[in-house]
Design a protein around this motif. Structure first.
Motif, PDB file in Angstrom:
ATOM      1  N   GLY A  46      28.859 -17.432  -0.226  1.00 29.84           N
ATOM      2  CA  GLY A  46      27.741 -16.513  -0.453  1.00 29.84           C
ATOM      3  C   GLY A  46      27.191 -16.061   0.879  1.00 29.84           C
ATOM      4  O   GLY A  46      27.709 -16.408   1.937  1.00 29.84           O
ATOM      5  N   SER A  47      26.156 -15.293   0.827  1.00 32.70           N
ATOM      6  CA  SER A  47      25.484 -14.881   2.050  1.00 32.70           C
ATOM      7  C   SER A  47      24.609 -16.033   2.527  1.00 32.70           C
ATOM      8  O   SER A  47      24.564 -17.102   1.913  1.00 32.70           O
ATOM      9  N   ASN A  48      23.912 -15.838   3.629  1.00 36.09           N
ATOM     10  CA  ASN A  48      23.010 -16.861   4.163  1.00 36.09           C
ATOM     11  C   ASN A  48      21.888 -16.169   4.931  1.00 36.09           C
ATOM     12  O   ASN A  48      22.000 -14.982   5.256  1.00 36.09           O
ATOM     13  N   PRO A  49      20.811 -16.867   5.204  1.00 36.35           N
ATOM     14  CA  PRO A  49      19.674 -16.233   5.873  1.00 36.35           C
ATOM     15  C   PRO A  49      20.022 -15.592   7.218  1.00 36.35           C
ATOM     16  O   PRO A  49      19.483 -14.523   7.547  1.00 36.35           O
ATOM     17  N   GLU A  50      20.913 -16.203   7.975  1.00 35.06           N
ATOM     18  CA  GLU A  50      21.269 -15.641   9.285  1.00 35.06           C
ATOM     19  C   GLU A  50      22.009 -14.319   9.127  1.00 35.06           C
ATOM     20  O   GLU A  50      21.804 -13.379   9.904  1.00 35.06           O
ATOM     21  N   GLU A  51      22.879 -14.228   8.122  1.00 41.03           N
ATOM     22  CA  GLU A  51      23.601 -12.978   7.867  1.00 41.03           C
ATOM     23  C   GLU A  51      22.621 -11.869   7.484  1.00 41.03           C
ATOM     24  O   GLU A  51      22.707 -10.746   7.986  1.00 41.03           O
ATOM     25  N   LEU A  52      21.681 -12.190   6.627  1.00 44.15           N
ATOM     26  CA  LEU A  52      20.694 -11.199   6.207  1.00 44.15           C
ATOM     27  C   LEU A  52      19.802 -10.779   7.374  1.00 44.15           C
ATOM     28  O   LEU A  52      19.503  -9.593   7.553  1.00 44.15           O
ATOM     29  N   PHE A  53      19.402 -11.742   8.196  1.00 44.45           N
ATOM     30  CA  PHE A  53      18.568 -11.436   9.361  1.00 44.45           C
ATOM     31  C   PHE A  53      19.331 -10.564  10.352  1.00 44.45           C
ATOM     32  O   PHE A  53      18.781  -9.585  10.883  1.00 44.45           O
ATOM     33  N   SER A  54      20.613 -10.875  10.601  1.00 46.19           N
ATOM     34  CA  SER A  54      21.386 -10.080  11.561  1.00 46.19           C
ATOM     35  C   SER A  54      21.543  -8.642  11.079  1.00 46.19           C
ATOM     36  O   SER A  54      21.481  -7.702  11.882  1.00 46.19           O
ATOM     37  N   ALA A  55      21.733  -8.448   9.779  1.00 46.18           N
ATOM     38  CA  ALA A  55      21.869  -7.096   9.233  1.00 46.18           C
ATOM     39  C   ALA A  55      20.571  -6.307   9.406  1.00 46.18           C
ATOM     40  O   ALA A  55      20.583  -5.150   9.850  1.00 46.18           O
ATOM     41  N   GLY A  56      19.453  -6.916   9.044  1.00 45.47           N
ATOM     42  CA  GLY A  56      18.166  -6.242   9.189  1.00 45.47           C
ATOM     43  C   GLY A  56      17.835  -5.932  10.636  1.00 45.47           C
ATOM     44  O   GLY A  56      17.362  -4.837  10.959  1.00 45.47           O
ATOM     45  N   TYR A  57      18.102  -6.902  11.516  1.00 47.65           N
ATOM     46  CA  TYR A  57      17.801  -6.730  12.935  1.00 47.65           C
ATOM     47  C   TYR A  57      18.651  -5.607  13.522  1.00 47.65           C
ATOM     48  O   TYR A  57      18.153  -4.743  14.259  1.00 47.65           O
ATOM     49  N   ALA A  58      19.937  -5.570  13.195  1.00 51.45           N
ATOM     50  CA  ALA A  58      20.820  -4.533  13.734  1.00 51.45           C
ATOM     51  C   ALA A  58      20.359  -3.139  13.305  1.00 51.45           C
ATOM     52  O   ALA A  58      20.302  -2.208  14.120  1.00 51.45           O
ATOM     53  N   ALA A  59      20.028  -2.988  12.029  1.00 53.58           N
ATOM     54  CA  ALA A  59      19.583  -1.690  11.529  1.00 53.58           C
ATOM     55  C   ALA A  59      18.267  -1.274  12.178  1.00 53.58           C
ATOM     56  O   ALA A  59      18.095  -0.108  12.582  1.00 53.58           O
ATOM     57  N   CYS A  60      17.344  -2.201  12.281  1.00 51.98           N
ATOM     58  CA  CYS A  60      16.047  -1.904  12.884  1.00 51.98           C
ATOM     59  C   CYS A  60      16.208  -1.540  14.363  1.00 51.98           C
ATOM     60  O   CYS A  60      15.602  -0.585  14.846  1.00 51.98           O
ATOM     61  N   PHE A  61      17.032  -2.303  15.084  1.00 54.79           N
ATOM     62  CA  PHE A  61      17.208  -2.062  16.514  1.00 54.79           C
ATOM     63  C   PHE A  61      17.856  -0.700  16.755  1.00 54.79           C
ATOM     64  O   PHE A  61      17.465   0.023  17.668  1.00 54.79           O
ATOM     65  N   LEU A  62      18.836  -0.312  15.925  1.00 58.76           N
ATOM     66  CA  LEU A  62      19.456   1.005  16.090  1.00 58.76           C
ATOM     67  C   LEU A  62      18.418   2.100  15.842  1.00 58.76           C
ATOM     68  O   LEU A  62      18.386   3.095  16.574  1.00 58.76           O
ATOM     69  N   GLY A  63      17.573   1.911  14.854  1.00 59.92           N
ATOM     70  CA  GLY A  63      16.499   2.877  14.625  1.00 59.92           C
ATOM     71  C   GLY A  63      15.568   2.974  15.818  1.00 59.92           C
ATOM     72  O   GLY A  63      15.156   4.069  16.216  1.00 59.92           O
ATOM     73  N   ALA A  64      15.237   1.830  16.406  1.00 60.14           N
ATOM     74  CA  ALA A  64      14.383   1.804  17.599  1.00 60.14           C
ATOM     75  C   ALA A  64      15.074   2.483  18.777  1.00 60.14           C
ATOM     76  O   ALA A  64      14.440   3.223  19.541  1.00 60.14           O
ATOM     77  N   LEU A  65      16.373   2.240  18.930  1.00 59.02           N
ATOM     78  CA  LEU A  65      17.139   2.864  20.013  1.00 59.02           C
ATOM     79  C   LEU A  65      17.140   4.379  19.856  1.00 59.02           C
ATOM     80  O   LEU A  65      16.918   5.117  20.823  1.00 59.02           O
ATOM     81  N   ARG A  66      17.353   4.853  18.656  1.00 64.30           N
ATOM     82  CA  ARG A  66      17.349   6.300  18.404  1.00 64.30           C
ATOM     83  C   ARG A  66      15.963   6.902  18.669  1.00 64.30           C
ATOM     84  O   ARG A  66      15.841   7.949  19.300  1.00 64.30           O
ATOM     85  N   ALA A  67      14.918   6.235  18.194  1.00 64.59           N
ATOM     86  CA  ALA A  67      13.557   6.759  18.351  1.00 64.59           C
ATOM     87  C   ALA A  67      13.126   6.780  19.814  1.00 64.59           C
ATOM     88  O   ALA A  67      12.600   7.794  20.293  1.00 64.59           O
ATOM     89  N   THR A  68      13.330   5.675  20.530  1.00 63.70           N
ATOM     90  CA  THR A  68      12.857   5.610  21.912  1.00 63.70           C
ATOM     91  C   THR A  68      13.681   6.500  22.838  1.00 63.70           C
ATOM     92  O   THR A  68      13.131   7.083  23.770  1.00 63.70           O
TER      93      THR A  68
END
Length: 144
Positions: A46-68
């Motif tokens: 199954g999935s695990n908390p670290e996998e879910l955190f890495s997915a959210g963090y990657a998406a958020c960071f790319l959004g931040a990279l695009r915005a800044t």
């Protein structure tokens, strides 16, 4: 501490044994069985908390990279990517567990110094980076 006025809030509920159970988001978009990874004695089925955190963090960071980068007048190319690897291991300071995040940006067609500057700006802006600053180890690499 900053005051935050949320424009969006989502809740998720974990049931069962936590790492060995299920997690469902309020919207129903996430409905996953959780299993510890094999490296932690689980089945890894199954999935695990670290996998879910890495997915959210990657998406958020790319959004931040695009915005800044856009705000700085140097928008990153559309094929830029962010990969976040989240590791979990023993925390020597208290005998519990801790996390480490390795953030890799890929910004093609931009010189390395500029890519590093854009990545650092995104790291300072990203809500996930701000939330974990001083709480977990961050390793940042840039590819161009």
């Amino acid at each position: 501490m900053a005051t935050i006025d949320p424009v969006y809030t989502i809740a998720s509920t974990a049931t069962g044994g936590g790492r060995d159970g299920q997690v469902v988001s309020q919207s129903g978009q996430i409905d996953l069985d959780l299993q510890p990874p094999k490296e932690m004695g689980g089945s890894g089925d199954g999935s695990n908390p670290e996998e879910l955190f890495s997915a959210g963090y990657a998406a958020c960071f790319l959004g931040a990279l695009r915005a800044t980068s856009k705000q700085a007048g140097s928008p990153v190319p559309d094929d830029s990517t962010v990969t976040v690897a989240v590791g979990i291991g023993k925390d020597d300071s208290d005998g519990g567990f801790g996390l480490v995040a390795t953030i890799e940006t890929y910004i093609p067609g931009v010189d390395e110094a500029k890519a590093k500057e854009l990545t650092e700006n995104a790291h300072a802006f990203c809500p996930y980076s701000k939330a974990t600053k001083g709480n977990i180890q961050h390793n940042i690499t840039v590819r161009v």
